[in-house]
Enzyme design. Structure first.
Site, PDB file in Angstrom:
ATOM      1  N   TYR A  13      -1.962  -1.017  10.527  1.00 14.29           N
ATOM      2  CA  TYR A  13      -1.950  -1.290   9.063  1.00 14.29           C
ATOM      3  C   TYR A  13      -0.903  -1.091   8.407  1.00 14.29           C
ATOM      4  O   TYR A  13      -0.193  -1.655   7.701  1.00 14.29           O
ATOM      5  CB  TYR A  13      -3.412  -0.774   8.667  1.00 14.29           C
ATOM      6  CG  TYR A  13      -3.550  -1.026   7.215  1.00 14.29           C
ATOM      7  CD1 TYR A  13      -4.132  -2.450   6.766  1.00 14.29           C
ATOM      8  CD2 TYR A  13      -3.292   0.015   6.040  1.00 14.29           C
ATOM      9  CE1 TYR A  13      -4.525  -2.422   5.192  1.00 14.29           C
ATOM     10  CE2 TYR A  13      -3.493  -0.265   4.808  1.00 14.29           C
ATOM     11  CZ  TYR A  13      -4.071  -1.515   4.433  1.00 14.29           C
ATOM     12  OH  TYR A  13      -4.184  -1.643   3.210  1.00 14.29           O
ATOM     13  N   SER A  27       0.904  -1.250  -0.048  1.00 11.75           N
ATOM     14  CA  SER A  27      -0.014  -0.008   0.218  1.00 11.75           C
ATOM     15  C   SER A  27       0.712   1.164  -0.058  1.00 11.75           C
ATOM     16  O   SER A  27       2.125   1.313   0.255  1.00 11.75           O
ATOM     17  CB  SER A  27      -1.066   0.011   1.398  1.00 11.75           C
ATOM     18  OG  SER A  27      -1.488   1.348   1.392  1.00 11.75           O
TER      19      SER A  27
END
Length: 306
Positions: free
Chosen positions: A214, A201
């Site tokens: 995360y 990401s």
């Protein structure tokens, strides 16, 4: 400003004409929407585009056998659809409560003329990962492509004090342990020329404080990808990753408090649709990427990354 809704299937891939990337999909502001985790495709406004009407295959993955985690919706559904239209059979995972979503992904794969096997699986559990690999080998005989895509996130605007040990454990076990186990267990069944593709990401490079746990896992995925790629290069197996920016998937209304302006921060001014991520996975799985390993394909909507 109201969401600028275009036909969400009109992404320019079939017209042959270039389009302004800022305008080819819906732009914020979106209606505010909240869902319980893990989130569902149906209630989303605007509806996500997985390439149902736009993706055209050209035989890049003919007769390949793919194992994909988190294939019920979002990026996973788009990848499953694209892989099938490129000629691959697909085993994909979903959570038990996502069975309806999984059926739609399976329908898209079978309509493309390929085999779809939807497997309820909690990749936080080593035994379930082992059973998943065994099921895939029983169905297909081998694993040509492994896509580690499933992930968990939960926004905590109040910072590290609000991240419980339970949440931290869930994020790490879903995003890292599952990837580690499935990569390790798939390798004995992966021929030379095989491909592992991980989903990292933009958070790996530009972490948002409210997604600290995360983002931590997404940084680890970059390191894991680059290290494993060097380890497996002598075996003729490539390992790469895709780093999406904001993408309009059910994970967003299920885990973030503010969906109205989601994606507006990207230089292109909008979130990506899942269909815009799938071609990167197809490319990395295909022979066109035969000299590409240990790479991260950044698909961030213009956010500069190292």
């Amino acid at each position: 400003m109201a969401a600028q809704h275009r036909d969400h299937h009109d992404n320019g891939t079939t017209s042959g004409q270039p389009q302004n990337p800022r305008e080819k999909h819906p732009q914020p502001d979106f209606p505010q929407q909240d869902q319980e985790h893990p989130g569902w495709t149906g209630p989303m406004d605007p509806p996500p585009d997985h390439g149902e009407e736009s993706y055209r295959g050209s035989g890049l993955l003919t007769d390949r056998k793919a194992l994909l985690t988190g294939g019920d919706s979002g990026i996973g559904r788009a990848v499953a659809l694209a892989f099938a239209r490129e000629g691959a059979d697909v085993v994909f995972t979903h959570l038990p409560e996502e069975a309806d979503e999984a059926r739609e992904t399976a329908r898209l794969v079978t309509e493309a003329g390929r085999k779809a096997v939807a497997v309820p699986c909690d990749i936080r559990e080593e035994a379930e990962c082992r059973q998943l690999v065994e099921r895939t080998v029983a169905e297909f005989g081998r694993i040509d492509i492994l896509v580690n895509n499933a992930a968990y996130q939960m926004s905590q605007p109040d910072g590290i004090q609000a991240i419980s040990t339970e949440q931290f454990d869930r994020v790490l076990r879903t995003n890292l342990y599952g990837m580690f186990w499935l990569s390790k267990m798939s390798l004995p069944h992966m021929p030379k020329g095989g491909s592992i593709i991980n989903t990292t990401s933009v958070q790996a490079y530009k972490p948002s404080p409210h997604l600290l746990d995360y983002a931590t896992t997404k940084g680890a995925i970059v390191t894991f990808t680059q290290g494993l790629a060097q380890m497996l290069a002598p075996d003729g197996i490539r390992v790469n990753a895709v780093a999406p920016g904001p993408v309009w998937t059910p994970l967003i209304p299920a885990t973030l408090p503010d969906t109205a302006e989601f994606g507006k921060q990207a230089p292109l001014g909008r979130p990506a649709q899942p269909a815009e991520m799938a071609p990167a996975y197809v490319f990395l799985a295909s022979e066109h990427a035969g000299f590409i390993t240990a790479e991260i394909v950044n698909a961030t909507g213009g956010t500069p990354l190292p």
